[in-house]
Design a protein around this motif. Structure first.
Motif, PDB file in Angstrom:
ATOM      1  N   ARG A   1      -1.754  -7.028   4.308  1.00 21.63           N
ATOM      2  CA  ARG A   1      -1.291  -6.857   2.924  1.00 21.63           C
ATOM      3  C   ARG A   1       0.215  -6.731   2.817  1.00 21.63           C
ATOM      4  O   ARG A   1       0.807  -7.168   1.835  1.00 21.63           O
ATOM      5  CB  ARG A   1      -1.955  -5.615   2.302  1.00 21.63           C
ATOM      6  CG  ARG A   1      -3.473  -5.716   2.182  1.00 21.63           C
ATOM      7  CD  ARG A   1      -3.882  -6.796   1.171  1.00 21.63           C
ATOM      8  NE  ARG A   1      -5.333  -6.975   1.122  1.00 21.63           N
ATOM      9  CZ  ARG A   1      -5.994  -7.915   1.799  1.00 21.63           C
ATOM     10  NH1 ARG A   1      -5.343  -8.785   2.549  1.00 21.63           N
ATOM     11  NH2 ARG A   1      -7.305  -8.002   1.709  1.00 21.63           N
ATOM     12  N   SER A   2       0.837  -6.094   3.800  1.00 22.55           N
ATOM     13  CA  SER A   2       2.302  -6.036   3.799  1.00 22.55           C
ATOM     14  C   SER A   2       2.785  -5.802   5.220  1.00 22.55           C
ATOM     15  O   SER A   2       2.043  -5.314   6.080  1.00 22.55           O
ATOM     16  CB  SER A   2       2.822  -4.944   2.861  1.00 22.55           C
ATOM     17  OG  SER A   2       2.600  -3.674   3.416  1.00 22.55           O
ATOM     18  N   PHE A   3       4.037  -6.186   5.457  1.00 20.92           N
ATOM     19  CA  PHE A   3       4.617  -6.123   6.796  1.00 20.92           C
ATOM     20  C   PHE A   3       6.127  -6.002   6.603  1.00 20.92           C
ATOM     21  O   PHE A   3       6.751  -6.889   6.020  1.00 20.92           O
ATOM     22  CB  PHE A   3       4.238  -7.407   7.542  1.00 20.92           C
ATOM     23  CG  PHE A   3       4.777  -7.558   8.938  1.00 20.92           C
ATOM     24  CD1 PHE A   3       5.093  -6.460   9.726  1.00 20.92           C
ATOM     25  CD2 PHE A   3       4.940  -8.830   9.479  1.00 20.92           C
ATOM     26  CE1 PHE A   3       5.577  -6.624  11.020  1.00 20.92           C
ATOM     27  CE2 PHE A   3       5.417  -9.009  10.766  1.00 20.92           C
ATOM     28  CZ  PHE A   3       5.738  -7.910  11.533  1.00 20.92           C
TER      29      PHE A   3
ATOM     30  N   GLU B   1      -6.000   4.402   0.490  1.00 27.11           N
ATOM     31  CA  GLU B   1      -6.582   3.541  -0.533  1.00 27.11           C
ATOM     32  C   GLU B   1      -5.422   2.833  -1.222  1.00 27.11           C
ATOM     33  O   GLU B   1      -4.445   3.479  -1.622  1.00 27.11           O
ATOM     34  CB  GLU B   1      -7.334   4.438  -1.531  1.00 27.11           C
ATOM     35  CG  GLU B   1      -8.067   3.695  -2.599  1.00 27.11           C
ATOM     36  CD  GLU B   1      -9.544   3.506  -2.266  1.00 27.11           C
ATOM     37  OE1 GLU B   1      -9.974   3.862  -1.158  1.00 27.11           O
ATOM     38  OE2 GLU B   1     -10.253   3.003  -3.149  1.00 27.11           O
ATOM     39  N   ARG B   2      -5.486   1.507  -1.338  1.00 24.11           N
ATOM     40  CA  ARG B   2      -4.378   0.770  -1.954  1.00 24.11           C
ATOM     41  C   ARG B   2      -4.986  -0.351  -2.781  1.00 24.11           C
ATOM     42  O   ARG B   2      -5.721  -1.179  -2.253  1.00 24.11           O
ATOM     43  CB  ARG B   2      -3.484   0.211  -0.844  1.00 24.11           C
ATOM     44  CG  ARG B   2      -2.187  -0.415  -1.304  1.00 24.11           C
ATOM     45  CD  ARG B   2      -1.364  -0.748  -0.062  1.00 24.11           C
ATOM     46  NE  ARG B   2      -0.155  -1.485  -0.368  1.00 24.11           N
ATOM     47  CZ  ARG B   2      -0.094  -2.796  -0.519  1.00 24.11           C
ATOM     48  NH1 ARG B   2      -1.182  -3.526  -0.424  1.00 24.11           N
ATOM     49  NH2 ARG B   2       1.060  -3.395  -0.772  1.00 24.11           N
TER      50      ARG B   2
ATOM     51  N   ALA C   1       2.932  -1.966   8.882  1.00 22.22           N
ATOM     52  CA  ALA C   1       2.071  -3.000   8.318  1.00 22.22           C
ATOM     53  C   ALA C   1       0.886  -2.311   7.666  1.00 22.22           C
ATOM     54  O   ALA C   1       0.405  -1.284   8.159  1.00 22.22           O
ATOM     55  CB  ALA C   1       1.592  -3.951   9.413  1.00 22.22           C
ATOM     56  N   ILE C   2       0.462  -2.873   6.541  1.00 27.16           N
ATOM     57  CA  ILE C   2      -0.743  -2.370   5.866  1.00 27.16           C
ATOM     58  C   ILE C   2      -1.821  -3.442   6.021  1.00 27.16           C
ATOM     59  O   ILE C   2      -1.587  -4.618   5.712  1.00 27.16           O
ATOM     60  CB  ILE C   2      -0.487  -2.131   4.361  1.00 27.16           C
ATOM     61  CG1 ILE C   2       0.724  -1.228   4.149  1.00 27.16           C
ATOM     62  CG2 ILE C   2      -1.750  -1.622   3.673  1.00 27.16           C
ATOM     63  CD1 ILE C   2       0.447   0.222   4.026  1.00 27.16           C
ATOM     64  N   VAL C   3      -2.975  -3.010   6.500  1.00 26.47           N
ATOM     65  CA  VAL C   3      -4.075  -3.921   6.790  1.00 26.47           C
ATOM     66  C   VAL C   3      -5.317  -3.440   6.050  1.00 26.47           C
ATOM     67  O   VAL C   3      -5.660  -2.254   6.119  1.00 26.47           O
ATOM     68  CB  VAL C   3      -4.336  -3.941   8.321  1.00 26.47           C
ATOM     69  CG1 VAL C   3      -5.590  -4.698   8.650  1.00 26.47           C
ATOM     70  CG2 VAL C   3      -3.138  -4.519   9.059  1.00 26.47           C
ATOM     71  N   ALA C   4      -5.974  -4.351   5.329  1.00 23.81           N
ATOM     72  CA  ALA C   4      -7.216  -3.988   4.622  1.00 23.81           C
ATOM     73  C   ALA C   4      -8.351  -3.877   5.629  1.00 23.81           C
ATOM     74  O   ALA C   4      -8.479  -4.704   6.537  1.00 23.81           O
ATOM     75  CB  ALA C   4      -7.537  -5.034   3.571  1.00 23.81           C
ATOM     76  N   LEU C   5      -9.189  -2.851   5.470  1.00 23.31           N
ATOM     77  CA  LEU C   5     -10.238  -2.596   6.467  1.00 23.31           C
ATOM     78  C   LEU C   5     -11.612  -3.083   6.014  1.00 23.31           C
ATOM     79  O   LEU C   5     -12.534  -3.146   6.822  1.00 23.31           O
ATOM     80  CB  LEU C   5     -10.304  -1.099   6.770  1.00 23.31           C
ATOM     81  CG  LEU C   5      -9.051  -0.501   7.414  1.00 23.31           C
ATOM     82  CD1 LEU C   5      -9.214   1.002   7.576  1.00 23.31           C
ATOM     83  CD2 LEU C   5      -8.780  -1.149   8.760  1.00 23.31           C
ATOM     84  N   ASP C   6     -11.789  -3.387   4.733  1.00 18.83           N
ATOM     85  CA  ASP C   6     -13.136  -3.736   4.265  1.00 18.83           C
ATOM     86  C   ASP C   6     -13.398  -5.236   4.340  1.00 18.83           C
ATOM     87  O   ASP C   6     -12.467  -6.017   4.313  1.00 18.83           O
ATOM     88  CB  ASP C   6     -13.315  -3.255   2.824  1.00 18.83           C
ATOM     89  CG  ASP C   6     -13.234  -1.730   2.780  1.00 18.83           C
ATOM     90  OD1 ASP C   6     -13.745  -1.096   3.712  1.00 18.83           O
ATOM     91  OD2 ASP C   6     -12.626  -1.197   1.835  1.00 18.83           O
TER      92      ASP C   6
END
Lengths: 147, 138
Positions: B80-82, B107-108, B133-138
Motif C-alpha cells: 500500500r505504501s513504501f 487498520e488502514r 512499508a505498509i502491507v495489506a494482510l487480508d
C-alpha cells in the motif's frame, strides 16, 4: 536561498508508456529474477495482464522527461549540490507493461534547515493510467547542500 | 507467493537479503534501466571534479533492492505504501544487507495491514537507507 514562491508550482502533465523491454532491463539492473517481472507468459499465468512493474518504477517516468534537470534549472540550483533525501510511494492500483501513465506533479514544500546550509524541496506527483484510475502518488524530497 | 498472513505478529522478521558488493557495472546498468543519468553515479572524472572520491550508488538502486526485500515477503499487490530516507551514501564495494521486521498491525482504509520497518546497511553494519512499508494482510 530558493524562492518559496515556487511552493504550489504545477508541472505540465508527463505521459509515459510502461514498456516490456524497459521492465526486463530494470529487473536485470536490480537483480530481480522472479518470473512475474521478467517473463510475460509467467506473469499472465499468475493472473497479470502482462509483466508486473516493480514498486519503484514510478520514479523513472518523469526521469525520462528530464524532470530533475528541468526542476533545477527552474529553481537555479547546481546539479552537483543535490542529494536524494527521501522517496515515497502510495499504491492505489497495479501497474503493468502496456499501461500509459500520466504524471501530474507539483512542488509542495521548500524548507531551509541549518540556517540555510540545507534546503529541502518536496514534490508530490499523482499518477493515473489510461483508464483514468489513480495508480499511485509519488513523494520526492531533494536536498540542496549550499556550500 | 502465497503466505498465510493470519498469524503475522509484531516482531516477525523478514527474510534477510544479502547482495554482492556494488560495482561500476551495476551502476551503469541501473543508470540506463532507471533513466537516472546523473554523472555522479557513472562518470568517475565527473564525480572527482564534484569533490567525491569516486562514483557512488543511486539512492533509487538501494530503494529498488529494499523493494525486493518487501515483495519477497508479501506479494506486490498487497503493498500500500513504501517510503524511505536516504541516510548515507552507498559506496563502491559496499555489500548491501537488506532487513526488516513487522513493527505494527494496524487498520488502514478498512484493511488490516502490517507496518514494516525496512533498512539497507552495508557489510560493516553502516545504515544507508531507512524506511517503512505498509502491507495489506487480508
Amino acid at each position: 536561498m530558493i524562492d518559496t514562491k515556487w511552493i504550489g508550482h504545477r508541472f505540465a502533465t508527463l505521459r509515459w508508456e510502461v514498456e516490456k523491454g524497459r521492465l526486463r532491463f530494470f529487473a536485470k539492473a536490480i537483480g530481480e529474477t522472479r518470473p512475474e517481472y521478467t517473463d510475460e507468459e509467467a506473469a499472465r499465468a499468475a493472473g497479470h495482464p502482462s509483466l508486473l512493474a516493480p514498486p519503484t518504477i514510478l520514479f523513472s517516468g518523469p526521469l525520462d522527461h528530464d524532470d530533475v534537470p528541468k526542476l533545477l534549472e527552474l529553481l537555479g540550483i547546481n546539479m552537483n549540490n543535490i542529494l536524494h533525501g527521501e522517496q515515497g510511494f502510495e499504491y492505489h492500483a497495479p501497474i503493468h507493461a502496456g499501461d500509459v501513465l500520466e504524471f501530474d506533479g507539483r512542488i509542495t514544500d521548500i524548507t531551509a534547515k541549518k540556517g540555510g546550509a540545507l534546503e529541502l524541496i518536496t514534490r508530490e506527483t499523482r499518477v493515473t493510467n489510461q483508464r483514468g484510475e489513480l495508480v499511485g502518488v509519488v513523494r520526492n524530497v531533494i536536498a540542496v547542500v549550499n556550500r | 507467493m502465497t503466505k498465510d498472513f493470519k498469524n503475522v505478529q509484531v516482531g516477525e522478521p523478514l527474510p534477510e537479503l544479502r547482495l554482492p558488493p556494488v560495482d561500476r557495472t551495476m551502476l551503469a546498468l541501473f543508470a540506463g534501466a532507471s533513466g537516472d543519468h546523473v554523472p555522479l553515479h557513472i562518470d568517475t572524472d565527473f564525480a572527482r571534479r564534484a569533490g567525491m572520491p569516486d562514483v557512488f550508488a543511486h539512492g533509487m538502486l538501494g530503494m529498488a533492492w529494499v523493494g525486493r526485500l518487501v515483495t519477497q515477503w508479501a506479494p506486490q499487490r498487497a503493498l500500500r505504501s513504501f517510503t524511505v530516507r536516504f541516510v548515507a551514501i552507498t559506496h563502491l564495494g559496499n555489500a548491501p544487507v537488506l532487513s526488516g521486521k513487522v513493527v505494527e498491525i494496524l487498520e488502514r482504509n478498512g484493511e488490516r495491514c502490517a507496518r514494516l520497518d525496512v533498512q539497507m546497511a552495508n557489510q560493516f553494519g553502516q545504515l544507508k537507507i531507512q524506511g517503512d512499508a505498509i502491507v495489506a494482510l487480508d
